[in-house]
Write a protein that holds these residues in place. Sequence first.
Motif, PDB file in Angstrom:
ATOM      1  N   ARG A  11     -19.167 -37.769  54.466  1.00 35.56           N
ATOM      2  CA  ARG A  11     -20.034 -37.778  53.298  1.00 35.56           C
ATOM      3  C   ARG A  11     -21.421 -38.289  53.623  1.00 35.56           C
ATOM      4  O   ARG A  11     -22.408 -37.640  53.362  1.00 35.56           O
ATOM      5  N   PRO A  12     -21.551 -39.500  54.216  1.00 36.41           N
ATOM      6  CA  PRO A  12     -22.906 -40.012  54.392  1.00 36.41           C
ATOM      7  C   PRO A  12     -23.400 -39.949  55.807  1.00 36.41           C
ATOM      8  O   PRO A  12     -24.228 -40.749  56.198  1.00 36.41           O
ATOM      9  N   SER A 241     -16.461 -44.900  50.377  1.00 31.76           N
ATOM     10  CA  SER A 241     -17.116 -44.178  49.290  1.00 31.76           C
ATOM     11  C   SER A 241     -18.565 -44.607  49.162  1.00 31.76           C
ATOM     12  O   SER A 241     -19.419 -43.841  48.719  1.00 31.76           O
ATOM     13  N   THR A 242     -18.877 -45.848  49.563  1.00 33.77           N
ATOM     14  CA  THR A 242     -20.253 -46.319  49.709  1.00 33.77           C
ATOM     15  C   THR A 242     -20.373 -47.030  51.048  1.00 33.77           C
ATOM     16  O   THR A 242     -19.375 -47.350  51.687  1.00 33.77           O
ATOM     17  N   SER A 288     -25.025 -45.008  48.318  1.00 27.61           N
ATOM     18  CA  SER A 288     -24.097 -43.903  48.146  1.00 27.61           C
ATOM     19  C   SER A 288     -24.071 -42.962  49.329  1.00 27.61           C
ATOM     20  O   SER A 288     -23.169 -42.156  49.460  1.00 27.61           O
ATOM     21  N   ASP A 292     -29.408 -41.879  48.815  1.00 32.36           N
ATOM     22  CA  ASP A 292     -29.967 -43.228  48.849  1.00 32.36           C
ATOM     23  C   ASP A 292     -30.724 -43.474  50.147  1.00 32.36           C
ATOM     24  O   ASP A 292     -31.793 -44.095  50.148  1.00 32.36           O
TER      25      ASP A 292
END
Length: 817
Positions: A11-12, A241-242, A288, A292
């Motif tokens: 995700r990130p 998730s973060t 996030s 971000d």
Amino acid sequence: MLRSCLQCLSRPLAAVALTLVALLSACGDDSSDSHEDDRLIPLQTLLPAATRGFFQLSAAQTTGSTTLAALLGGADTRWRNHPLDILRYYSSGIPVKEVAEALLLAQVSRGGDEFLLLLHVDSAQAASTLANLERSEAAPHSGQAIWQVTATGLALAPLSRTTWAIGQRPAVEAAIDAYLGTTAGLSASALAPYLGSAEPSHSLYFAYGLPALYTDAASPGSGEHSLNQALLTRGNLTIDSTLQGSLEIVTANAQAYTGRLRGLVPEAVAGLFEAAGDTLRVDVSGFSGGDDLRALAKSLVIGMNAVDYTEAVRQGGNPPWLNFNVGDEPNSIFINFEFLSAERRSDFEARHLPAGFTLAPLRILETDTPRYYLVLNIYQSSGGLVEGARAEWSVFVNDPGSALPRFLVIQAAAESISADSVNLLTFPEPVSHAREPNGIASYVGVVEESSGSESLYFSSRIRWPEPAGTRVRFTREFVAANDFIFWGNGVADRGLYNGTVFNRDAVRIDDDAIALQDVSRWAEFIGAQPVHTVLYLNPLDIVISPWWNLDAPYLDVSDDYRQELIAFKNNFYPGTVQGVAEAAMRGEASALAPQVEGETTGTSYFHFALRDAFALLDSLGVGAAFSPAAIALNDGEDAQYYLTLAISQRSPDPCGLRADWMTYTRDAQGKPGALLLESLRSEACIHPVSLLGLPASIGQSAQDATLAVRLTSAFIRFEATLDLGRSQPVLPALDWVESGDRVCSLNGVCDASFYDGAILNQPLQRVGPDGITTRLLTTPWDAFIEAQPSQATVRPLPAIMAVNPWVNVTPLGVSTP
């Protein structure tokens, strides 16, 4: 063990790559099997001294997650010079998500495609995994067996049964040499003095060497409030998730930079930044991911570079640059008069032009013949220079430097306070430019000083909308006259613009649809009726640098007044542009980055005809977001669908040479733009998709009449030469020029650009297929392009530009509307 940390990376990962780097590294713990052949070799010990950067992954934090499956199970995006995509490629043919206990992806040189993947493979599955891998035997190195992986052609060396090295053969040989101790390892690298340590509470430690660690890196200003001089970025993160953890940037100006930054960002995020010695620490806990961290990158790099630039604005230093917007409802009008006679022109030149200046004939509309014009431009403005209605009487003069026709403003009136080099500060005057139910009314009054009474100076009323008006186009020479806007003493404002100025239809107002009253001081030189009145149909985007040439020898000013102008400029404009840069950090304005393209090396474009532009965008997953456009590259050519490689260099820019692969699009209004499929740099650089763009090997050189280019990254190879002796001069097509106004990446992050006549009017050197020798071409888009460029074009001379980078990204801590 690897699975927990790497799942969230999918995700990130773009987020992580803000400061990160190209290396996924295992910690090299000692939890190995007791069997000698199953030993877990500490992976960092396999890195050569040339290593540019790494990720370090803690196996202790990865138990019980499917991270690796998520990471490697996503879309295959083998066009980005990006750690995730390189990891997928280098692990092709190996069921990494099932068998890896730890892995490391390293960039083992300063640039190019030298990457190294190191794996700790589960001891129970190592033998069967290697046996099932499609491979062939290759020549050993220093007694160490090497295999060639069939799926990729990469080399694989099992240094133990459970520790493997994969990469291009030179990188694998370097790992073997480091393992054997025959060459220097990571402890002898440029990174070594700045490496921190992994924190047990976080799963990922990373470090990456930035351009200033290896070479001089130019700053926008003094460098006190820029990160261009930063040496290294590192961090400790847990990714779920973060994000949890921190990023760190090692830079000598950490204290001054952090203090200035905290005073500019919104109060809610100021506490995220701390400085300790030479290190800026950013707490990213709770971020996030990609969005971000893009906001963070815009503030840390783009925003603060603008601040640093404006703090060095002064005469003899950085020129001030300001966005200047000409509004709509009503739009800008040009009422264009011709001088009555040669005698009136001579009289005007003697009485109203600065010494050494002469009037210049030019065409305003494409249907014109050259004339000596006196024009009145009335418009509504906004930006850092003036606000509200403004009226400018101008003529066209021969530029004393280039002999090209330029604007010279002989009188200006504005409804708000303004500054010019003749009058310095000018207080508000009675000026209006307004839309009425059935027309556009413009008015300029004059106030008698002694009595304070106001009387008419000029007025016009245009019947509008005017269905019978004729659509017209402005000439390039008229638009390029805005490059230098002179005033009555020879001082010039420098102008930049985009397609809103040169590539739009305007309306020529019918003679019976305009009524004028002219008692101005200029009426004696011109006819009572204009040659034509032209109305723009759109707002205009312009960038201005005021009082550009105060050191010019031709200024018609005394030495004392020149010094007064310099003092005024140094007192007035630095605060103005600093205010804009500070407002940009709060999301209230757009920061400008002035640059010169092609100052040290020319700009070359290789244009490949596309077989199916729609299929190309679909293959990239952006077919619903962008509409491909057929476009003419040069005047007189037919429109086609192209993929273009542009190789350029901008200064000041620590990113080095640029290699941008782009295709062309149209927006909902039909305006052309460019879509970046990949944007490579010869140095590590901020990147809108991966945040930190890994460097590629890019070269461009000219000898005699031959231009040679080369490009090497993880997934792209290109080498070609151009025979410039076979070139022909061509004017770039207006749509192609405008396509550079808004250049967007695949994730929708866009740059807005402004430029002058050097890009609009300067001929390019066009080389056809018979003058192009392509020695190597391997791209992720080979299935969509022809095997040879259909043409190449070269801009040999530099061009000045200003860019609003990442114009549609909101800075950190700013709420989106």
